[in-house]
Design a protein around this motif. Structure first.
Motif, short mmCIF file in Angstrom:
data_model
loop_
_atom_site.label_atom_id
_atom_site.label_comp_id
_atom_site.label_asym_id
_atom_site.label_seq_id
_atom_site.Cartn_x
_atom_site.Cartn_y
_atom_site.Cartn_z
N ILE A 72 70.14 65.03 14.91
CA ILE A 72 70.28 66.02 13.74
C ILE A 72 70.93 65.25 12.48
O ILE A 72 71.83 64.80 12.56
N GLU A 73 70.28 65.23 11.30
CA GLU A 73 70.93 64.95 10.21
C GLU A 73 70.64 65.84 9.16
O GLU A 73 69.62 66.69 9.00
N THR A 74 71.84 65.96 8.35
CA THR A 74 71.87 67.06 7.21
C THR A 74 72.59 66.47 6.23
O THR A 74 72.99 65.30 5.98
N SER A 95 77.18 72.35 6.67
CA SER A 95 77.77 72.81 8.30
C SER A 95 76.75 73.59 8.92
O SER A 95 76.41 74.63 8.34
N ARG A 107 76.58 69.27 18.90
CA ARG A 107 77.85 68.61 18.00
C ARG A 107 77.25 68.42 16.49
O ARG A 107 76.05 67.85 16.60
N HIS A 108 77.95 68.56 15.59
CA HIS A 108 77.30 68.49 14.14
C HIS A 108 78.57 68.35 13.45
O HIS A 108 79.58 69.09 13.35
N GLU A 109 78.91 67.14 12.68
CA GLU A 109 79.92 66.94 11.58
C GLU A 109 79.74 65.82 10.76
O GLU A 109 78.91 64.84 11.10
N GLY A 154 74.48 64.90 13.72
CA GLY A 154 74.77 65.54 14.87
C GLY A 154 73.70 65.30 16.15
O GLY A 154 72.84 64.30 15.75
N GLU A 155 74.21 65.89 17.14
CA GLU A 155 73.02 65.79 18.16
C GLU A 155 73.11 67.01 19.12
O GLU A 155 74.16 67.68 19.11
N VAL A 184 67.22 70.35 7.16
CA VAL A 184 67.98 69.35 8.25
C VAL A 184 66.81 68.44 8.69
O VAL A 184 65.48 68.76 8.40
N ALA A 193 75.40 59.25 17.78
CA ALA A 193 75.22 59.95 16.61
C ALA A 193 75.09 59.24 15.38
O ALA A 193 74.74 59.97 14.19
#
Length: 159
Positions: free
Chosen positions: A19-21, A26, A60-62, A66-67, A95, A117
């Protein structure tokens, strides 16, 4: 109550997702699960969505990266990949999602595809559009802060 024999138990596949943002976005676990269910309902309908049973196991995302691991019924992996590709925003935040791989066990999924990640991100100032601007750098990707938010840029876009 007795357990079902092994040949009658449902079989599962586990899909690892990257995941990329934008760095300031958040994304929560519940919001991501809701976006998956909403995309599944829209793409394959309520009955197909219930049959595929996309369930978020790990998330998990920060700092914009994330993944996640999604559990899917064995015969519905192609549908699940299509549903995951349909998720373009979570809580009105854009996203980028890509499937890293598919596995038959959670352990194999985590060992093969998770924990990557991305490189750690660094904050630095870059020259972009004739001005010095703050940016978050992850590998060769730059998320440059402009007046309206963030702009994705590559190394050759930076002066």
């Amino acid at each position: 109550m007795k357990h079902l024999p092994k040949h009658l138990r449902p079989r599962w596949r586990y899909v690892a997702i990257g995941i990329e943002t934008w760095p300031d976005a958040s994304v929560g676990r519940r919001a991501f699960q809701r976006a998956l269910w909403y995309a599944a309902g829209n793409l394959i309908g309520d009955a197909g969505s219930a049959d595929a049973d996309l369930t978020l196991l790990d998330f998990r995302h920060e700092d914009g990266v994330g993944e996640a691991v999604v559990k899917v019924r064995h015969g519905h992996v192609d549908e699940a990949r299509a549903v995951i590709a349909c998720v373009s925003e979570v809580d009105d935040r854009p996203v980028g999602i890509h499937v890293r791989g598919i596995s038959g066990t959670v352990r194999a999924c985590e060992e093969r595809y998770m924990g990557r990640a991305g490189d750690s991100s660094t904050q630095r100032d870059v020259a972009f559009q004739g001005a010095e601007r703050p940016a978050v750098v992850r590998g060769d990707a730059y998320d440059v802060r402009v007046e309206s938010g963030y702009v994705g840029a590559a190394a050759f876009d930076i002066e």
